[in-house]
Design an enzyme around this catalytic site. Structure first.
Site, PDB file in Angstrom:
ATOM      1  N   SER A   6      36.876 -35.160  20.352  1.00 45.09           N
ATOM      2  CA  SER A   6      36.195 -34.599  21.528  1.00 45.09           C
ATOM      3  C   SER A   6      38.012 -33.950  22.688  1.00 45.09           C
ATOM      4  CB  SER A   6      36.120 -35.314  21.963  1.00 45.09           C
ATOM      5  OG  SER A   6      35.363 -35.183  23.683  1.00 45.09           O
ATOM      6  N   HIS A  30      34.972 -31.529  18.827  1.00 46.16           N
ATOM      7  CA  HIS A  30      33.750 -30.960  18.997  1.00 46.16           C
ATOM      8  C   HIS A  30      33.376 -30.456  21.198  1.00 46.16           C
ATOM      9  CE1 HIS A  30      30.602 -33.861  20.752  1.00 46.16           C
ATOM     10  NE2 HIS A  30      30.943 -33.909  21.541  1.00 46.16           N
ATOM     11  N   ASP A  32      32.639 -30.519  25.346  1.00 50.10           N
ATOM     12  CA  ASP A  32      31.502 -30.539  25.218  1.00 50.10           C
ATOM     13  C   ASP A  32      31.393 -30.183  26.664  1.00 50.10           C
ATOM     14  OD1 ASP A  32      30.785 -33.797  24.431  1.00 50.10           O
ATOM     15  OD2 ASP A  32      32.957 -33.739  25.343  1.00 50.10           O
ATOM     16  N   MET A  34      29.531 -29.140  30.104  1.00 51.89           N
ATOM     17  CA  MET A  34      28.452 -29.699  31.213  1.00 51.89           C
ATOM     18  C   MET A  34      28.024 -28.799  32.044  1.00 51.89           C
ATOM     19  SD  MET A  34      30.412 -33.880  31.345  1.00 51.89           S
ATOM     20  CE  MET A  34      31.167 -34.024  29.575  1.00 51.89           C
ATOM     21  N   HIS A  63      28.833 -29.409  21.949  1.00 47.43           N
ATOM     22  CA  HIS A  63      27.323 -30.592  22.820  1.00 47.43           C
ATOM     23  C   HIS A  63      27.063 -30.407  24.123  1.00 47.43           C
ATOM     24  CE1 HIS A  63      27.377 -35.374  24.054  1.00 47.43           C
ATOM     25  NE2 HIS A  63      26.166 -33.969  24.463  1.00 47.43           N
ATOM     26  N   MET A  65      25.598 -31.131  27.191  1.00 52.42           N
ATOM     27  CA  MET A  65      24.650 -31.653  28.447  1.00 52.42           C
ATOM     28  C   MET A  65      24.284 -30.475  29.433  1.00 52.42           C
ATOM     29  SD  MET A  65      28.004 -34.468  27.523  1.00 52.42           S
ATOM     30  CE  MET A  65      28.856 -33.389  27.135  1.00 52.42           C
ATOM     31  N   MET A 134      23.968 -40.913  21.555  1.00 51.00           N
ATOM     32  CA  MET A 134      25.318 -41.240  22.899  1.00 51.00           C
ATOM     33  C   MET A 134      26.001 -42.738  22.399  1.00 51.00           C
ATOM     34  SD  MET A 134      26.321 -38.698  23.560  1.00 51.00           S
ATOM     35  CE  MET A 134      27.547 -39.266  24.414  1.00 51.00           C
ATOM     36  N   ASP A 170      29.332 -40.737  18.891  1.00 42.86           N
ATOM     37  CA  ASP A 170      29.767 -39.837  20.380  1.00 42.86           C
ATOM     38  C   ASP A 170      30.289 -40.610  21.476  1.00 42.86           C
ATOM     39  OD1 ASP A 170      31.134 -38.138  22.388  1.00 42.86           O
ATOM     40  OD2 ASP A 170      29.901 -37.100  22.262  1.00 42.86           O
TER      41      ASP A 170
HETATM   42  C1  DX5 Z   1      31.145 -38.143  27.198  1.00 47.74           C
HETATM   43  C2  DX5 Z   1      31.315 -36.435  26.141  1.00 47.74           C
HETATM   44  C3  DX5 Z   1      31.935 -37.298  24.533  1.00 47.74           C
HETATM   45  C4  DX5 Z   1      33.526 -37.959  25.554  1.00 47.74           C
HETATM   46  C5  DX5 Z   1      33.968 -38.765  24.481  1.00 47.74           C
HETATM   47  O1  DX5 Z   1      29.594 -37.527  27.540  1.00 47.74           O
HETATM   48  O2  DX5 Z   1      30.077 -35.879  26.016  1.00 47.74           O
HETATM   49  O3  DX5 Z   1      32.281 -36.585  23.682  1.00 47.74           O
HETATM   50  O4  DX5 Z   1      34.272 -36.708  25.092  1.00 47.74           O
HETATM   51  O5  DX5 Z   1      35.568 -39.646  24.442  1.00 47.74           O
HETATM   52  P1  DX5 Z   1      35.441 -40.428  25.003  1.00 47.74           P
HETATM   53  O6  DX5 Z   1      36.013 -40.512  23.007  1.00 47.74           O
HETATM   54  O7  DX5 Z   1      37.104 -40.838  25.664  1.00 47.74           O
HETATM   55  O8  DX5 Z   1      34.802 -41.846  24.779  1.00 47.74           O
HETATM   56 ZN    ZN Z   2      30.522 -35.218  23.047  1.00 40.94          ZN
END
Ligand code: DX5
Ligand code: ZN
Length: 216
Positions: A6, A30, A32, A34, A63, A65, A134, A170
């Protein structure tokens, strides 16, 4: 076990180089996305994701969000091997969201927050390629793994049966807990801070892979 580092815990000013460093050991990247509404954080969106791909070969595991995946998903320039994952709790209707993302020609994942009952995704298992479980509240990297995720993964694995659906996990994954989630049925492991916040990232990835393989 497959690995999806990630990039949320990487240096956003240096994304491509950060990704390149771990690419030989990664199966996906990965990413993220948001929106500041679905979760209390803002990250990167389509322009950055589309441009930082140049020079990288591994597929993207995006991903989302965000509240409105149908509106924003088409702005990502995806390939057939990429995955776009949306949240079942977003404001768009899930069956319609699946149809729209499927139309982009990539793979499709559905994710759920730790508070959402795992059975909420069961009606969609014939329509998706992946379920992202999650193991922290979405929004930030570096949080502590929630052990309740292990049972949820095992329940999901039972329900999936023979369907060609991958379980991904994740949040808070590290060498100490990766074995548990792999044993429960997770195949695509997302890890951020356990890789990018470590002084030797390559050694950190090897440690994760070794810990996962010990249980297989
Ligand atoms: C959190 C993200 C994850 C995050 C994971 O909302 O979806 O992908 O980056 O990071 P770690 O492995 O540090 O929990
Ligand atoms: Zn994620």
């Amino acid at each position: 076990m497959k690995l999806s580092p990630s990039l949320l815990s990487a240096d956003f000013g240096n994304l491509r180089a950060e990704a390149k460093q771990v690419e030989p050991l990664a199966d996906y990247f990965h990413i993220d996305v948001m929106d500041g509404h679905f979760v209390d954080n803002l990250t990167i969106g389509p322009p950055v994701v589309n441009s930082f791909r140049r020079g990288l070969e591994k597929p993207f595991d995006i991903h989302l969000m965000i509240d409105y995946p149908i509106h924003y998903a088409p702005r990502f320039e995806v390939q057939s091997t990429d995955i776009i994952t949306f949240h079942i709790e977003s404001k768009d209707e899930p069956f319609r969201t699946i149809e729209e993302i499927r139309g982009l020609g990539c793979k499709i994942g559905i994710s759920l927050r730790p508070v959402t009952p795992i059975a909420a995704v069961f009606p969609y298992l014939d329509l998706v390629d992946l379920v992202l479980v999650m193991s922290v509240d979405p929004g930030f990297g570096g949080q502590k793994f929630m052990p309740a995720a292990v049972k949820r993964i095992a329940q999901l694995w039972e329900e999936i049966g023979d369907r060609p659906v991958t379980i991904s996990v994740d949040g808070g994954i590290n060498a100490a807990n990766v074995g548990m989630v792999v044993t429960a049925g997770a195949e695509l492991i997302v890890a951020g801070s356990a890789i990018f916040k470590q002084p030797d990232r390559i050694a950190a990835v090897h440690a994760l892979i070794a810990a996962a393989n010990q249980t297989q």
